[in-house]
Design an enzyme around this catalytic site. Structure first.
Site, PDB file in Angstrom:
ATOM      1  N   ARG A 265      12.312  81.994 -22.572  1.00 50.93           N
ATOM      2  CA  ARG A 265      12.602  82.907 -21.462  1.00 50.93           C
ATOM      3  C   ARG A 265      13.611  84.015 -21.799  1.00 50.93           C
ATOM      4  O   ARG A 265      14.723  84.066 -21.250  1.00 50.93           O
ATOM      5  CB  ARG A 265      13.027  82.120 -20.223  1.00 50.93           C
ATOM      6  CG  ARG A 265      11.999  81.074 -19.824  1.00 50.93           C
ATOM      7  CD  ARG A 265      12.259  80.481 -18.489  1.00 50.93           C
ATOM      8  NE  ARG A 265      11.876  81.346 -17.397  1.00 50.93           N
ATOM      9  CZ  ARG A 265      12.067  81.053 -16.122  1.00 50.93           C
ATOM     10  NH1 ARG A 265      12.634  79.917 -15.802  1.00 50.93           N
ATOM     11  NH2 ARG A 265      11.707  81.882 -15.167  1.00 50.93           N
TER      12      ARG A 265
ATOM     13  N   ASP B  87       2.882  78.713 -12.489  1.00 51.67           N
ATOM     14  CA  ASP B  87       3.644  77.831 -11.598  1.00 51.67           C
ATOM     15  C   ASP B  87       2.758  76.783 -10.928  1.00 51.67           C
ATOM     16  O   ASP B  87       3.261  75.814 -10.357  1.00 51.67           O
ATOM     17  CB  ASP B  87       4.388  78.649 -10.525  1.00 51.67           C
ATOM     18  CG  ASP B  87       5.478  79.499 -11.135  1.00 51.67           C
ATOM     19  OD1 ASP B  87       5.895  79.219 -12.277  1.00 51.67           O
ATOM     20  OD2 ASP B  87       5.914  80.470 -10.482  1.00 51.67           O
TER      21      ASP B  87
ATOM     22  N   CYS C 217      15.344  77.463 -20.976  1.00 51.86           N
ATOM     23  CA  CYS C 217      15.280  76.296 -20.103  1.00 51.86           C
ATOM     24  C   CYS C 217      14.084  75.461 -20.502  1.00 51.86           C
ATOM     25  O   CYS C 217      13.348  75.836 -21.413  1.00 51.86           O
ATOM     26  CB  CYS C 217      15.246  76.694 -18.637  1.00 51.86           C
ATOM     27  SG  CYS C 217      13.740  77.492 -18.166  1.00 51.86           S
TER      28      CYS C 217
ATOM     29  N   ARG D  98      14.775  73.044  -5.264  1.00 50.07           N
ATOM     30  CA  ARG D  98      14.917  74.444  -5.662  1.00 50.07           C
ATOM     31  C   ARG D  98      13.786  75.287  -5.075  1.00 50.07           C
ATOM     32  O   ARG D  98      13.960  76.478  -4.861  1.00 50.07           O
ATOM     33  CB  ARG D  98      14.874  74.573  -7.190  1.00 50.07           C
ATOM     34  CG  ARG D  98      16.018  73.892  -7.887  1.00 50.07           C
ATOM     35  CD  ARG D  98      16.022  74.225  -9.348  1.00 50.07           C
ATOM     36  NE  ARG D  98      16.158  75.674  -9.512  1.00 50.07           N
ATOM     37  CZ  ARG D  98      16.351  76.275 -10.666  1.00 50.07           C
ATOM     38  NH1 ARG D  98      16.437  75.564 -11.769  1.00 50.07           N
ATOM     39  NH2 ARG D  98      16.463  77.587 -10.733  1.00 50.07           N
TER      40      ARG D  98
ATOM     41  N   LYS E  34       9.640  81.657  -2.332  1.00 53.14           N
ATOM     42  CA  LYS E  34      10.922  81.671  -3.056  1.00 53.14           C
ATOM     43  C   LYS E  34      11.022  82.887  -3.980  1.00 53.14           C
ATOM     44  O   LYS E  34      12.031  83.584  -3.995  1.00 53.14           O
ATOM     45  CB  LYS E  34      11.046  80.377  -3.884  1.00 53.14           C
ATOM     46  CG  LYS E  34      12.123  80.425  -4.950  1.00 53.14           C
ATOM     47  CD  LYS E  34      12.201  79.151  -5.763  1.00 53.14           C
ATOM     48  CE  LYS E  34      11.243  79.038  -6.914  1.00 53.14           C
ATOM     49  NZ  LYS E  34      11.621  79.710  -8.157  1.00 53.14           N
ATOM     50  N   ASN E  35       9.948  83.128  -4.747  1.00 55.80           N
ATOM     51  CA  ASN E  35      10.033  84.163  -5.780  1.00 55.80           C
ATOM     52  C   ASN E  35       9.944  85.583  -5.232  1.00 55.80           C
ATOM     53  O   ASN E  35      10.116  86.549  -5.958  1.00 55.80           O
ATOM     54  CB  ASN E  35       8.981  83.919  -6.868  1.00 55.80           C
ATOM     55  CG  ASN E  35       9.337  82.677  -7.682  1.00 55.80           C
ATOM     56  OD1 ASN E  35      10.462  82.178  -7.601  1.00 55.80           O
ATOM     57  ND2 ASN E  35       8.385  82.158  -8.443  1.00 55.80           N
TER      58      ASN E  35
HETATM   59  N1  EPU Z   1       9.233  87.487 -21.203  1.00 57.37           N
HETATM   60  C1  EPU Z   1       9.588  88.102 -22.359  1.00 57.37           C
HETATM   61  N2  EPU Z   1      10.644  88.975 -22.332  1.00 57.37           N
HETATM   62  C2  EPU Z   1      11.310  89.253 -21.177  1.00 57.37           C
HETATM   63  C3  EPU Z   1      10.921  88.618 -19.991  1.00 57.37           C
HETATM   64  C4  EPU Z   1       9.869  87.731 -20.038  1.00 57.37           C
HETATM   65  O1  EPU Z   1       8.998  87.866 -23.421  1.00 57.37           O
HETATM   66  O2  EPU Z   1      12.259  90.053 -21.224  1.00 57.37           O
HETATM   67  C5  EPU Z   1       8.114  86.526 -21.226  1.00 57.37           C
HETATM   68  C6  EPU Z   1       8.506  85.141 -20.734  1.00 57.37           C
HETATM   69  O3  EPU Z   1       9.119  84.361 -21.731  1.00 57.37           O
HETATM   70  C7  EPU Z   1       7.172  84.599 -20.286  1.00 57.37           C
HETATM   71  C8  EPU Z   1       6.475  85.861 -19.722  1.00 57.37           C
HETATM   72  O4  EPU Z   1       7.136  86.967 -20.323  1.00 57.37           O
HETATM   73  O5  EPU Z   1       6.453  84.150 -21.389  1.00 57.37           O
HETATM   74  C9  EPU Z   1       6.533  86.002 -18.229  1.00 57.37           C
HETATM   75  O6  EPU Z   1       7.883  85.832 -17.797  1.00 57.37           O
HETATM   76  P1  EPU Z   1       8.465  86.557 -16.511  1.00 57.37           P
HETATM   77  O7  EPU Z   1       9.559  87.457 -16.920  1.00 57.37           O
HETATM   78  O8  EPU Z   1       7.351  87.126 -15.723  1.00 57.37           O
HETATM   79  O9  EPU Z   1       9.105  85.328 -15.747  1.00 57.37           O
HETATM   80  P2  EPU Z   1      10.313  85.410 -14.746  1.00 57.37           P
HETATM   81  O10 EPU Z   1      10.282  86.715 -14.077  1.00 57.37           O
HETATM   82  O11 EPU Z   1      11.545  84.975 -15.423  1.00 57.37           O
HETATM   83  C10 EPU Z   1       8.990  84.530 -12.665  1.00 57.37           C
HETATM   84  C11 EPU Z   1       9.109  83.381 -11.711  1.00 57.37           C
HETATM   85  C12 EPU Z   1       8.766  82.079 -12.428  1.00 57.37           C
HETATM   86  C13 EPU Z   1       7.322  82.227 -12.966  1.00 57.37           C
HETATM   87  C14 EPU Z   1       7.209  83.453 -13.868  1.00 57.37           C
HETATM   88  C15 EPU Z   1       5.802  83.725 -14.348  1.00 57.37           C
HETATM   89  C16 EPU Z   1      10.847  84.147 -10.244  1.00 57.37           C
HETATM   90  C17 EPU Z   1      12.213  83.978  -9.712  1.00 57.37           C
HETATM   91  N3  EPU Z   1      10.479  83.314 -11.216  1.00 57.37           N
HETATM   92  O12 EPU Z   1       9.917  84.264 -13.711  1.00 57.37           O
HETATM   93  O13 EPU Z   1       8.780  81.061 -11.446  1.00 57.37           O
HETATM   94  O14 EPU Z   1       6.986  81.072 -13.697  1.00 57.37           O
HETATM   95  O15 EPU Z   1       7.653  84.621 -13.152  1.00 57.37           O
HETATM   96  O16 EPU Z   1       4.955  83.924 -13.289  1.00 57.37           O
HETATM   97  O17 EPU Z   1      10.091  84.993  -9.775  1.00 57.37           O
HETATM   98  C18 EPU Z   1       8.997  78.870 -10.613  1.00 57.37           C
HETATM   99  O18 EPU Z   1       8.965  79.335  -9.454  1.00 57.37           O
HETATM  100  O19 EPU Z   1       8.902  77.632 -10.837  1.00 57.37           O
HETATM  101  C19 EPU Z   1       9.144  79.767 -11.759  1.00 57.37           C
HETATM  102  C20 EPU Z   1       9.556  79.363 -12.946  1.00 57.37           C
END
Ligand code: EPU
Length: 433
Positions: free
Chosen positions: A122, A309, A117, A401, A22-23
């Site tokens: 996030r 995850d 969320c 999802r 998915k990701n």
């Molecule tokens: N973060 C910040 N600032 C930002 C962005 C992120 O502080 O601008 C923090 C987040 O709050 C978190 C950490 O950095 O503490 C990592 O977040 P990341 O941005 O890597 O998460 P994401 O890209 O929003 C993806 C996956 C998530 C997975 C996370 C971490 C996708 C679509 N989603 O989210 O997947 O948990 O990386 O590996 O790729 C899931 O599949 O259930 C899911 C939530």
């Protein structure tokens, strides 16, 4: 609303096919906005998040259809729309992945700001920092991120308080491939899903060095072509079936279509827990449930560390291990909404700061529980498979999802699981009326 009804205690055996990630698929579909040509994306899982991303792309001028082989074929149509509205973005945070492609290809983008969320706050400031470093003007207008400008290559440090950002790296990468000149992204996320996106962009004609490493060097090109690309296997779905098999009595399951190279930290934990994994052939893994699971301490970290995850899934298995385990959550310190629900099943888990202490119990006992997010839902379903009697996991839509045909796949292995309508609970005031 639906619930999953799981009758626990049945042995799992046989073979299960793991779907595409998915990701990986979400940003890769967003990347099709970068070209005026058609793309063919194979191994895209059938999930509600994927349908939503296709809906968003549709509003932004890239239509898509599934062909007879199951591949998604995209077709750009001419449109001026660069607005991804709140009703779509609020349903899925990964919608923000259209920001980079829109800005790079059309010079402007308006994306509703995703909210927090249940798994945590996030924020998206790293995405915005990256776009600004590339020369875009980014403002917040009535809850929308409004970005515009011509992008120019630059040096960006993308580390945040919790490490690198997966979709943040994807977004800036997708913006940089069409920016003028050279961009260096330092502290880029190294997750296999980001590497997959790099491989797809390279097929489209992008010039990227360092794919899969924390330093990405991108030489902007003027135009990208269409491409054909196959999504990597879903390492989190694979982990789900591994833990499900490990915690149900005498199970013996083969997972096909996996990439063990993406599962290093998980395999290390499985080894500590006494779970035997063998590789009967390339891209397959065989899991045999041990008599007793051993406890293990886990720290979630960015790749190649143990994935956040998979945290709820590991917690389910550790809840029936012989002893005390500690999980430290370094990515989302509040991603523990499943603890009270696990405790309803008889687990002994206590949240302690950004971690959880798990005292293994001999048995879990079926009960109605509430899923609060995708991985919590999966953790509760696998706990239900191991529990005595029947567990009802409410809010089944969360699992849809991220898991393709979860009931069919589990039933194929011998699990007893069905989907039923949730009967709305009557409040006292309703009863009185
Ligand atoms: N973060 C910040 N600032 C930002 C962005 C992120 O502080 O601008 C923090 C987040 O709050 C978190 C950490 O950095 O503490 C990592 O977040 P990341 O941005 O890597 O998460 P994401 O890209 O929003 C993806 C996956 C998530 C997975 C996370 C971490 C996708 C679509 N989603 O989210 O997947 O948990 O990386 O590996 O790729 C899931 O599949 O259930 C899911 C939530």
């Amino acid at each position: 609303m639906e619930k999953l009804v799981v009758e626990g205690g049945h042995r799992l055996s046989g073979t299960v096919q793991i779907s595409g990630a998915k990701n990986s698929a979400l940003p890769i579909l967003a990347a099709t906005l970068l070209t005026d040509e058609k793309c063919v994306i194979k191994n895209v899982p059938r999930l509600s998040d994927i349908s939503l991303m296709r809906e968003i792309l549709d509003t932004l001028g890239t239509t898509s259809r599934r062909d007879a082989t199951g591949a998604i074929r995209t077709q750009p149509v001419s449109t001026d729309n660069v607005f991804a509205p709140y009703d779509l973005v609020s349903r899925m945070r990964a919608s923000i992945c259209v920001l980079g492609p829109l800005l790079a290809k059309r010079g402007r983008a308006r994306i509703s700001m995703p909210g927090g969320c249940v798994i945590g706050v996030r924020p998206v400031e790293l995405h915005i920092k990256g776009m600004e470093a590339l020369g875009a003007t980014v403002e917040l207008h009535h809850g929308d991120i409004v970005a515009s400008g011509k992008l120019r290559g630059t040096h960006i440090y993308l580390g945040g308080a919790f490490g690198s950002s997966v979709t943040g790296t994807a977004n800036i990468l997708m913006a940089a491939v069409l920016a003028e000149g050279k961009t260096v992204i330092d502290s880029a996320a190294c997750e296999p899903e980001v590497d997959d996106l790099c491989r797809m962009l390279i097929k489209m004609g992008a010039k990227i060095e360092g794919a899969g490493t924390p330093k990405l060097v991108i030489h902007g090109v003027e135009k990208l072509s269409g491409c054909e690309h196959e999504i990597i296997p879903d390492r989190i779905e694979a982990t789900t079936f591994v833990f499900a098999s490990a915690m149900t009595p005498a199970s013996d399951v083969i997972l096909e279509g996996v990439n063990p190279e993406h599962l290093g930290a998980v395999l290390d934990v499985l080894n500590k827990m006494g779970i035997k994994i063998t590789q009967p052939k390339t891209n397959a893994m065989r899991v045999r449930a041990p008599k007793n699971l051993k406890p293990a301490d886990i720290v979630t970290l960015p790749f190649p560390g143990f994935p956040t995850d998979s945290q709820a899934l590991a917690m389910s298995a550790l809840s029936v291990a012989d002893g005390l385990s500690i999980i430290t959550e370094r990515i989302y310190p509040d991603r523990f909404m499943h603890i009270p629900e696990m405790n309803r099943l008889g687990a002994r888990i206590r949240k302690e700061g950004g971690g959880a202490i798990i005292g293994g119990v001999e048995n879990l006992y079926g009960a109605p529980v509430q899923a609060s997010d995708l991985r919590a839902a999966a953790g509760l379903v696998i706990a239900g498979l191991a529990a005595k009697s029947v567990t009802e996991v409410n809010n089944a839509h969360y699992i849809d999802r991220g898991y393709e045909n979860i009931e069919e796949k589990l039933r194929g292995l011998g699990a007893k699981i069905s989907r039923e309508k949730m009967i709305p609970r009557r409040r006292k005031s309703d009863a009185a009326a």
